[in-house]
Design a protein around this motif. Structure first.
Motif, PDB file in Angstrom:
ATOM      1  N   ARG A 504      16.431 -18.512  12.881  1.00  0.00           N
ATOM      2  CA  ARG A 504      17.100 -17.163  12.161  1.00  0.00           C
ATOM      3  C   ARG A 504      15.885 -16.279  11.511  1.00  0.00           C
ATOM      4  N   ILE A 505      15.067 -17.066  10.804  1.00  0.00           N
ATOM      5  CA  ILE A 505      14.055 -16.387  10.229  1.00  0.00           C
ATOM      6  C   ILE A 505      12.908 -15.492  11.209  1.00  0.00           C
ATOM      7  N   VAL A 506      12.712 -16.502  12.299  1.00  0.00           N
ATOM      8  CA  VAL A 506      12.152 -15.794  13.389  1.00  0.00           C
ATOM      9  C   VAL A 506      12.483 -14.540  14.346  1.00  0.00           C
ATOM     10  N   GLU A 507      13.829 -14.651  14.410  1.00  0.00           N
ATOM     11  CA  GLU A 507      14.593 -13.420  15.000  1.00  0.00           C
ATOM     12  C   GLU A 507      14.527 -12.382  13.864  1.00  0.00           C
ATOM     13  N   PHE A 508      14.732 -12.621  12.729  1.00  0.00           N
ATOM     14  CA  PHE A 508      14.736 -11.433  11.756  1.00  0.00           C
ATOM     15  C   PHE A 508      13.224 -10.917  11.442  1.00  0.00           C
ATOM     16  N   ALA A 509      12.436 -11.787  11.539  1.00  0.00           N
ATOM     17  CA  ALA A 509      10.844 -11.288  11.332  1.00  0.00           C
ATOM     18  C   ALA A 509      10.349 -10.260  12.294  1.00  0.00           C
ATOM     19  N   TYR A 510      10.947 -10.767  13.750  1.00  0.00           N
ATOM     20  CA  TYR A 510      10.414  -9.941  14.811  1.00  0.00           C
ATOM     21  C   TYR A 510      11.466  -8.777  15.022  1.00  0.00           C
ATOM     22  N   SER A 511      12.431  -8.518  14.427  1.00  0.00           N
ATOM     23  CA  SER A 511      13.177  -7.568  14.463  1.00  0.00           C
ATOM     24  C   SER A 511      12.775  -6.331  13.645  1.00  0.00           C
ATOM     25  N   LEU A 512      11.890  -6.573  12.393  1.00  0.00           N
ATOM     26  CA  LEU A 512      11.220  -5.759  11.595  1.00  0.00           C
ATOM     27  C   LEU A 512      10.145  -4.931  12.057  1.00  0.00           C
TER      28      LEU A 512
END
Length: 602
Positions: A504-512
């Motif tokens: 969930r952190i990975v997905e959010f970080a790479y969507s920034l």
């Protein structure tokens, strides 16, 4: 945490499979078992070594089965109690996550079950009804999983040592070239011909004859429109949630603490969320130039953890060298694995699970090499090709080490050639000096091999920095960093958990958007969260990383060892070139990474 193993249609006897399974008992000393089943009327063995973390009773041992599936599982599913509430089945015999995911696969199917999992996992799953065998690896590649199909025999294992010698008859020349370039073997390759890693975020379906590999997850491509403050708030909420999940255990959980941004953030939030005093662990060096343990001690004092440290010296290296290659199975060149092994050994004396801060640099742009590559490419692109060619020649014959190293990228300017300067041990354009030219051609089908060829990866981000971050996520992170942590920790039956790599952190970080991540500099989002918990002055200092004083040791204590290793190499290597590198290193130039890689060749 555990090891898993499987053999189908093998000539090995039951007792021989038991022996192969026992070789990996360091990953799970609490229970070891091999069971025999039938798959298309042929023998199928499932082996498991268990490190008991959730539900310590014998009824949670593996292999575990229900009417449809048989499972062997290495890892942790932290949200498995929530998954149980979505299942129709309710007559659970254990509180183990293994039983939860066994029934999740039964009711949801393979991909829909995986979608529910928050955790790290490598799974062998046999469908008794459909007569199919599935292998499944977690999204990031935290847990290892290898497989092979040779002469009708299909096998899988958590580590290469789980495969019989009859499956490891020849080594891969391509993997050797990749290793000497990178210090690790990337993608789905291994050091042995015919044995592959299952890539992260993939699962394999084996029907008794053919293997079908499918990808079930990937990084997001689209960037979201969000404010910086919103990004900080959401990131903090996700990190706190991730750490809470990773405190789930029926044994004590501690934390690795280096004193850097990532481990300090994880440890400080852990202390807040823990009901008891947190145990933190760090490694230092007897050589004070490399020793940063004092910073970890200061952070530990501030957050109120019970802190333990160990000082690491050359005598520790000598003790580890004999067994190092047993721990890592194939050539592995990250020298920070040495202190990682010692840290794991000392940590296991006090806890069975430790949280690590790995992943922050890839997700939130902490590596200087990203920005150096971008900056130099922009500047050098302004210089006409003719002038760069002249400067390249001057650099090549200048006698200055740094100018000589940049001479090739000056002439053949590209983003990947500049990145190779900072990323690789042996530069791709140096491979024809290290090896015979024909050796590279036979392995890659060409004489001139690029970094892209070595990595088997094409840059695909929406900017150079985003592309390099994604490259590291797909290669450097699983094949170097997570391999280092897994083998080092599991060598001492210690489970390492990586909360910053919650998907969930990975997905959010790479969507920034990159500009948002870098609004106040590299890793500014993580710093913003950390400075709420720990004073800024305790953290801000030049980043050194987990460095090891190899360059000094190769001029003194390890000098004779590396020299003898060079002389023992076979005809694939250009020993004249390596002897020159060895002598140049003695005279003050630095080839520590090349020499360390040479020492790791089997």
């Amino acid at each position: 945490m555990c090891s898993i193993l499987g053999y189908f249609n093998t000539a090995l006897s039951y007792s021989e499979v038991v022996k192969q399974n026992s070789i990996m008992v360091h990953r799970g000393p609490d229970d070891t078992i091999v069971k025999e089943y039938k798959f298309l009327n042929k023998n199928l063995y499932f082996g498991h070594n268990r490190l008991s973390i959730q539900d310590l009773e014998n009824h949670a041992n593996q292999p575990m089965e229900n009417e449809r599936f048989i499972i062997v599982f290495n890892g942790e599913i932290y949200n498995h109690f929530e998954i149980r509430t979505q299942l129709q089945f309710s007559k659970f015999r254990t509180t183990s996550d293994t039983e939860t995911i066994l029934w999740a696969f039964t009711e949801f199917g393979i991909e829909k079950a995986i979608e529910q999992f928050i955790g790290m996992f490598a799974i062998g799953l046999f469908d008794k009804i459909a007569q199919k065998l599935y292998l499944i690896r977690d999204r990031v590649g935290i847990k290892p999983l290898y497989y092979t199909m040779q002469k009708g025999e299909f096998s899988f294992a958590s580590e290469l040592k789980g495969f019989g010698e009859h499956l490891k008859k020849t080594t891969s020349n391509k993997a050797l070239i990749q290793f000497m370039t990178l210090g690790y073997i990337p993608n789905d390759n291994s050091y042995y011909d015919g044995i592959n890693k299952l890539p992260p975020a993939h699962y394999a379906i084996f029907d008794g004859v053919n293997i079908d590999i499918k990808k079930y997850w990937d990084l997001p491509e689209e960037k979201i429109n969000i404010s910086y403050n919103e990004a900080v708030k959401e990131t903090e909420q996700l990190i706190r949630s991730s750490i809470k999940y990773r405190l789930l255990a029926d044994v004590e959980v501690g934390s690795f603490l280096s004193g850097g941004i990532d481990s300090s953030l994880v440890s400080s939030i852990m202390q807040q969320e823990s009901s008891q005093k947190l145990k933190t662990f760090s490694i230092g060096f007897e050589d004070k130039f490399y020793d940063e343990s004092v910073y970890a001690k200061e952070i530990a004092k501030y957050i109120g953890s019970e802190h333990y440290e160990y000082k690491f010296g050359i005598q520790d290296v000598f003790k580890l060298l004999e067994d190092f290659d047993k721990f890592y199975d194939e050539p592995f060149g990250d020298a920070s694995s040495l202190p990682m092994l010692l840290l794991s050994d000392k940590t296991k004396d006090y806890v069975t699970v430790a949280l690590s801060g790995d992943g922050g640099d890839e997700l939130f742009l902490g590596y200087d090499r990203y920005f150096t590559t971008e900056s130099y490419y922009k500047k050098l692109k302004q210089i006409p090709q003719s002038l760069r060619t002249i400067l390249s020649v001057i650099g090549k014959y200048s006698g200055q080490d740094k100018l000589k190293k940049i001479s090739y990228p000056l002439k053949q300017l590209s983003e990947q050639n500049l990145y190779a300067l900072l990323y690789s041990s042996t530069k791709p354009w140096e491979l024809n000096s290290l090896f015979d030219k024909e050796f590279s051609r036979e392995s890659f089908g060409k004489y001139e091999v690029s970094l892209q060829d070595i990595l088997e990866y094409e840059l695909d981000g929406d900017s150079l920095i985003d592309s390099l971050s994604r490259l590291d996520f797909h290669r450097y992170l699983p094949d170097d960093i997570l391999t280092k942590v897994d083998r080092a920790s599991m060598s001492y039956s210690l489970e390492a958990r990586v909360p910053l790599l919650d998907h969930r952190i990975v997905e959010f970080a790479y969507s920034l958007p990159i500009k948002l991540k870098l609004k106040h500099g590299p890793k500014s989002i993580l710093k913003e969260i950390l400075y709420k918990e720990v004073p800024k002055e305790l953290i801000e200092r030049p980043k050194r990383g987990f460095s090891v004083p190899l360059k000094h040791w190769f001029r003194k204590e390890l000098k004779d060892i590396v020299y003898d290793k060079i002389q023992s190499l076979d005809e694939r290597f250009n020993k004249q070139y390596l002897n020159k590198i060895f002598q140049d290193h003695q005279n003050g130039k630095n080839f520590e990474y090349v020499l360390w890689n040479i020492m790791r060749i089997k």
